[in-house]
Design a protein around this motif. Structure first.
Motif, PDB file in Angstrom:
ATOM      1  N   ALA A  39       0.822  -1.214   0.000  1.00  0.00           N
ATOM      2  CA  ALA A  39       0.000   0.000   0.000  1.00  0.00           C
ATOM      3  C   ALA A  39       0.864   1.274   0.000  1.00  0.00           C
ATOM      4  O   ALA A  39       0.528   2.269  -0.653  1.00  0.00           O
ATOM      5  N   VAL A  40       1.995   1.232   0.719  1.00  0.00           N
ATOM      6  CA  VAL A  40       2.868   2.412   0.764  1.00  0.00           C
ATOM      7  C   VAL A  40       3.505   2.646  -0.614  1.00  0.00           C
ATOM      8  O   VAL A  40       3.545   3.772  -1.113  1.00  0.00           O
ATOM      9  N   ASP A  41       3.967   1.556  -1.228  1.00  0.00           N
ATOM     10  CA  ASP A  41       4.671   1.681  -2.515  1.00  0.00           C
ATOM     11  C   ASP A  41       3.746   2.156  -3.628  1.00  0.00           C
ATOM     12  O   ASP A  41       4.188   2.837  -4.561  1.00  0.00           O
ATOM     13  N   ILE A  42       2.482   1.790  -3.549  1.00  0.00           N
ATOM     14  CA  ILE A  42       1.575   2.223  -4.617  1.00  0.00           C
ATOM     15  C   ILE A  42       0.779   3.462  -4.198  1.00  0.00           C
ATOM     16  O   ILE A  42      -0.117   3.901  -4.895  1.00  0.00           O
ATOM     17  N   ALA A  43       1.140   4.019  -3.043  1.00  0.00           N
ATOM     18  CA  ALA A  43       0.618   5.320  -2.621  1.00  0.00           C
ATOM     19  C   ALA A  43      -0.891   5.337  -2.408  1.00  0.00           C
ATOM     20  O   ALA A  43      -1.593   6.217  -2.884  1.00  0.00           O
ATOM     21  N   LEU A  44      -1.389   4.341  -1.685  1.00  0.00           N
ATOM     22  CA  LEU A  44      -2.808   4.408  -1.319  1.00  0.00           C
ATOM     23  C   LEU A  44      -2.991   5.541  -0.296  1.00  0.00           C
ATOM     24  O   LEU A  44      -2.091   5.829   0.481  1.00  0.00           O
ATOM     25  N   PRO A  45      -4.178   6.152  -0.291  1.00  0.00           N
ATOM     26  CA  PRO A  45      -4.399   7.271   0.631  1.00  0.00           C
ATOM     27  C   PRO A  45      -4.282   6.815   2.080  1.00  0.00           C
ATOM     28  O   PRO A  45      -4.678   5.694   2.424  1.00  0.00           O
ATOM     29  N   GLY A  46      -3.712   7.681   2.890  1.00  0.00           N
ATOM     30  CA  GLY A  46      -3.674   7.397   4.320  1.00  0.00           C
ATOM     31  C   GLY A  46      -2.448   6.648   4.796  1.00  0.00           C
ATOM     32  O   GLY A  46      -2.252   6.496   5.996  1.00  0.00           O
ATOM     33  N   VAL A  47      -1.620   6.157   3.884  1.00  0.00           N
ATOM     34  CA  VAL A  47      -0.432   5.412   4.333  1.00  0.00           C
ATOM     35  C   VAL A  47       0.678   6.376   4.734  1.00  0.00           C
ATOM     36  O   VAL A  47       0.704   7.528   4.297  1.00  0.00           O
ATOM     37  N   LEU A  48       1.586   5.888   5.569  1.00  0.00           N
ATOM     38  CA  LEU A  48       2.721   6.711   5.977  1.00  0.00           C
ATOM     39  C   LEU A  48       4.027   5.939   5.795  1.00  0.00           C
ATOM     40  O   LEU A  48       4.091   4.746   6.082  1.00  0.00           O
ATOM     41  N   PRO A  49       5.049   6.605   5.308  1.00  0.00           N
ATOM     42  CA  PRO A  49       6.362   5.960   5.151  1.00  0.00           C
ATOM     43  C   PRO A  49       7.069   5.840   6.501  1.00  0.00           C
ATOM     44  O   PRO A  49       6.926   6.707   7.359  1.00  0.00           O
ATOM     45  N   VAL A  50       7.806   4.743   6.668  1.00  0.00           N
ATOM     46  CA  VAL A  50       8.657   4.589   7.856  1.00  0.00           C
ATOM     47  C   VAL A  50      10.062   4.259   7.362  1.00  0.00           C
ATOM     48  O   VAL A  50      10.254   3.320   6.595  1.00  0.00           O
ATOM     49  N   MET A  51      11.031   5.055   7.815  1.00  0.00           N
ATOM     50  CA  MET A  51      12.395   4.905   7.318  1.00  0.00           C
ATOM     51  C   MET A  51      13.016   3.565   7.732  1.00  0.00           C
ATOM     52  O   MET A  51      12.939   3.161   8.892  1.00  0.00           O
ATOM     53  N   ASN A  52      13.666   2.895   6.769  1.00  0.00           N
ATOM     54  CA  ASN A  52      14.355   1.628   6.986  1.00  0.00           C
ATOM     55  C   ASN A  52      15.759   1.905   7.539  1.00  0.00           C
ATOM     56  O   ASN A  52      16.607   2.482   6.852  1.00  0.00           O
ATOM     57  N   GLU A  53      16.002   1.502   8.771  1.00  0.00           N
ATOM     58  CA  GLU A  53      17.274   1.817   9.429  1.00  0.00           C
ATOM     59  C   GLU A  53      18.464   1.220   8.675  1.00  0.00           C
ATOM     60  O   GLU A  53      19.547   1.799   8.589  1.00  0.00           O
ATOM     61  N   GLN A  54      18.233   0.037   8.108  1.00  0.00           N
ATOM     62  CA  GLN A  54      19.302  -0.649   7.391  1.00  0.00           C
ATOM     63  C   GLN A  54      19.805   0.192   6.199  1.00  0.00           C
ATOM     64  O   GLN A  54      20.994   0.199   5.900  1.00  0.00           O
ATOM     65  N   ALA A  55      18.903   0.898   5.545  1.00  0.00           N
ATOM     66  CA  ALA A  55      19.300   1.734   4.407  1.00  0.00           C
ATOM     67  C   ALA A  55      20.202   2.876   4.882  1.00  0.00           C
ATOM     68  O   ALA A  55      21.208   3.202   4.245  1.00  0.00           O
ATOM     69  N   ALA A  56      19.851   3.461   6.018  1.00  0.00           N
ATOM     70  CA  ALA A  56      20.679   4.549   6.569  1.00  0.00           C
ATOM     71  C   ALA A  56      22.065   4.012   6.922  1.00  0.00           C
ATOM     72  O   ALA A  56      23.094   4.643   6.653  1.00  0.00           O
ATOM     73  N   ARG A  57      22.079   2.808   7.491  1.00  0.00           N
ATOM     74  CA  ARG A  57      23.358   2.207   7.876  1.00  0.00           C
ATOM     75  C   ARG A  57      24.247   1.996   6.643  1.00  0.00           C
ATOM     76  O   ARG A  57      25.445   2.268   6.661  1.00  0.00           O
ATOM     77  N   MET A  58      23.639   1.530   5.567  1.00  0.00           N
ATOM     78  CA  MET A  58      24.421   1.281   4.351  1.00  0.00           C
ATOM     79  C   MET A  58      24.940   2.579   3.739  1.00  0.00           C
ATOM     80  O   MET A  58      26.067   2.640   3.251  1.00  0.00           O
ATOM     81  N   ALA A  59      24.125   3.619   3.772  1.00  0.00           N
ATOM     82  CA  ALA A  59      24.575   4.919   3.249  1.00  0.00           C
ATOM     83  C   ALA A  59      25.750   5.428   4.067  1.00  0.00           C
ATOM     84  O   ALA A  59      26.745   5.933   3.523  1.00  0.00           O
ATOM     85  N   VAL A  60      25.655   5.279   5.388  1.00  0.00           N
ATOM     86  CA  VAL A  60      26.745   5.731   6.266  1.00  0.00           C
ATOM     87  C   VAL A  60      28.004   4.912   6.000  1.00  0.00           C
ATOM     88  O   VAL A  60      29.124   5.437   5.941  1.00  0.00           O
ATOM     89  N   LYS A  61      27.818   3.623   5.793  1.00  0.00           N
ATOM     90  CA  LYS A  61      28.948   2.740   5.499  1.00  0.00           C
ATOM     91  C   LYS A  61      29.687   3.256   4.264  1.00  0.00           C
ATOM     92  O   LYS A  61      30.914   3.347   4.238  1.00  0.00           O
TER      93      LYS A  61
END
Ligand code: ADP
Ligand code: MG
Length: 477
Positions: A39-61
């Motif tokens: 639902a988040v990926d296809i942008a249904l109304p009312g959904v909210l994104p939650v940041m994936n910590e693993q992605a932040a870790r990889m960017a920092v790496k």
């Protein structure tokens, strides 16, 4: 006039997280269309994104690996544009405050090492994919990729040739795979590059007008596209024209670039901070913990291979191009009594040849590092010659046992018995009167003929050093 090319690259690196950057949907490649878009990926109304910590870790790496400034606070922004594969009508990216700030990457050029500046690397989500092939007169949309985490790595305009650009890209490609943050698969689009190209008269400080070459998916095409574009711009300028700032597409079939959209048609992305996501705050503990997960980096491994194994710069560079290859080398070099240089030669020579021919990765090699070490041991202890070892290797490659069994079964043991070699040499000399005469009259090149005859008579199994020695002794007597 002499022209100087100027190139800056924007590289999109898909992060190897198992779920998406703002949702729990899977990022695995190759699933049936649209089954990995929630639902988040296809942008249904009312959904909210939650940041994936693993992605932040990889960017920092990544940031730590290129010695970059890690921003303790970064902000997600909405980049607005309309396209069928972007259901929200905006892409969540980072704009003014990226997670990774200025860093650098060193490349090898013909004139030695050169440092390329990295301007920034920001986190963002990938879009879906438009599919044209299976849909006659229509376009299919697959949203499985929508929301896959990316870092976009932006370089300074520091490269001065297509060769330098490719060297930078390859270095980056090696690095992200070492870090385990990207699989580097260019066919599947995990590692994509846009190239910004301009030219200016040699000596001029100010940059020329650039064009941007979009999404070129192999190192070879990137090199060709940049080369073509440099020539095209020089031609335009020498004909008295001006380069138009525009986006161009590379056509690999025609080997040329052509306009896609001009600056006037370029989007106004109306960036603004995403109200659904809080700023990304990183503390020192997170950054330090991430630093602890850094592996030995390619440059460090390269230097260590040169000192620890006495390898040339080139050999060490080849062996450290991937962590898997480097590991294979170290396992073989550690296990054999032969020297590391011989191991390096086998890997660069026969092993790479077979791998390439069958399109296999080093991890798929039917000949393991321990097996190769054994084979090199048998050369080292004079059981077989280097030449026979190539035959044994071929048999090993086809999975037919270990070197010792193959050598035994096929009777490949080297003949080192001096008496036996002498007998064969005497036979050869007995029927080579004309060649002996030539040799004695000073045509020493004919020596190779005698060696060849002895090797032929022994099916290549006579120890070459002994053959040479005995032949010399007899001929020069
Ligand atoms: P944009 O906002 O249009 O993406 P950026 O300033 O972010 O532009 O630059 C994008 C990339 O283009 C960077 O890698 C940068 O180094 C490169 N670049 C900028 N100006 C030039 C130029 N004149 N010639 C070659 N590359 C350039
Ligand atoms: Mg940009």
């Amino acid at each position: 006039m002499n022209w100087e090319p100027v190139i800056g690259l924007e590289v999109h690196v898909q992060l190897l997280t198992s779920s998406k950057i703002f949702s729990g949907a899977s990022t695995a490649f190759g699933a049936d269309a649209n089954i990995q878009a929630c639902a988040v990926d296809i942008a249904l109304p009312g959904v909210l994104p939650v940041m994936n910590e693993q992605a932040a870790r990889m960017a920092v790496k990544f940031g730590l690996a290129v010695d970059a400034k890690i921003n303790r606070r970064s902000v997600f922004a909405r980049k607005n544009y309309f396209y069928p594969d972007l259901p929200k009508g905006y892409q969540i990216s980072q704009y003014e405050l990226p997670i990774v700030g200025e860093g650098q990457l060193t490349i090898d050029t013909d004139d030695g090492e050169k440092t390329i500046g990295i301007t920034r690397a920001h986190l963002e989500e990938d879009a879906g994919k438009s599919l044209h092939e299976d849909f006659h007169g229509m376009t299919g949309i697959d949203l499985n990729r929508a929301g896959t985490p990316l870092i976009e790595i932006v370089s300074e305009p520091d490269m001065r040739s297509a060769t330098e650009a490719v060297a930078y890209l390859k270095k980056l490609h090696t690095l992200v795979r070492y870090l385990g943050i990207c699989d580097g698969n260019m066919q599947e689009g995990s590692f994509r590059c846009d190239a910004n190209v301009s030219v200016r008269p040699v000596g001029q400080q100010e940059l020329g007008t650039r064009t941007e070459l979009k999404n070129i998916n192999s190192f070879r095409f990137i090199e060709r596209a940049i080369e073509y574009e440099i020539e095209r711009q020089i031609d335009v300028l020498e004909d008295g024209g001006t380069v138009v700032q525009e986006t161009r597409l590379y056509d690999p079939d025609k080997g040329e670039t052509r306009p896609m959209r001009t600056k006037e048609e370029a989007h106004d992305y109306r960036y603004f901070p995403d109200p659904d996501l809080p700023p990304l705050e990183l503390d020192d503990a997170f950054i330090e913990a991430t630093r602890q997960t850094l592996p030995e980096l390619p440059d460090a491994k390269h230097k260590r291979f040169m000192t620890q194994y006495a390898l040339s710069r080139e050999d060490a560079a080849q062996l450290t191009v991937s962590k898997e290859l480097a590991d294979y080398f170290e396992a073989a070099a550690g296990a054999t009594k032969g020297d590391a240089k011989t191991v390096a030669n086998w890997i660069a020579g026969d092993l790479s040849g077979y791998l390439n021919k069958e399109n296999k990765e080093i991890t798929e090699s039917p000949v393991g590092a321990q097996q190769l070490a054994l084979l090199i041991d048998r050369i080292h202890d004079n059981t077989i010659s280097g030449k026979i070892a190539k035959e044994v290797f071929e048999v090993m490659w086809h999975g037919e046992g270990n070197p010792d069994d193959i050598i035994d079964n096929q009777g490949l043991k080297q003949i080192t018995d001096t008496g036996a070699i002498e007998t064969i040499i005497d036979e050869v000399l007995a029927r080579s009167a004309p060649q002996i005469e030539q040799y004695k009259s000073g045509q020493t090149k004919v020596f190779g003929y005698f060696v060849g005859q002895v090797m032929k008579a022994t099916k290549g199994k006579a120890n070459p050093q002994q053959v040479n020695q005995i032949l010399k002794r007899k001929l020069d007597a």
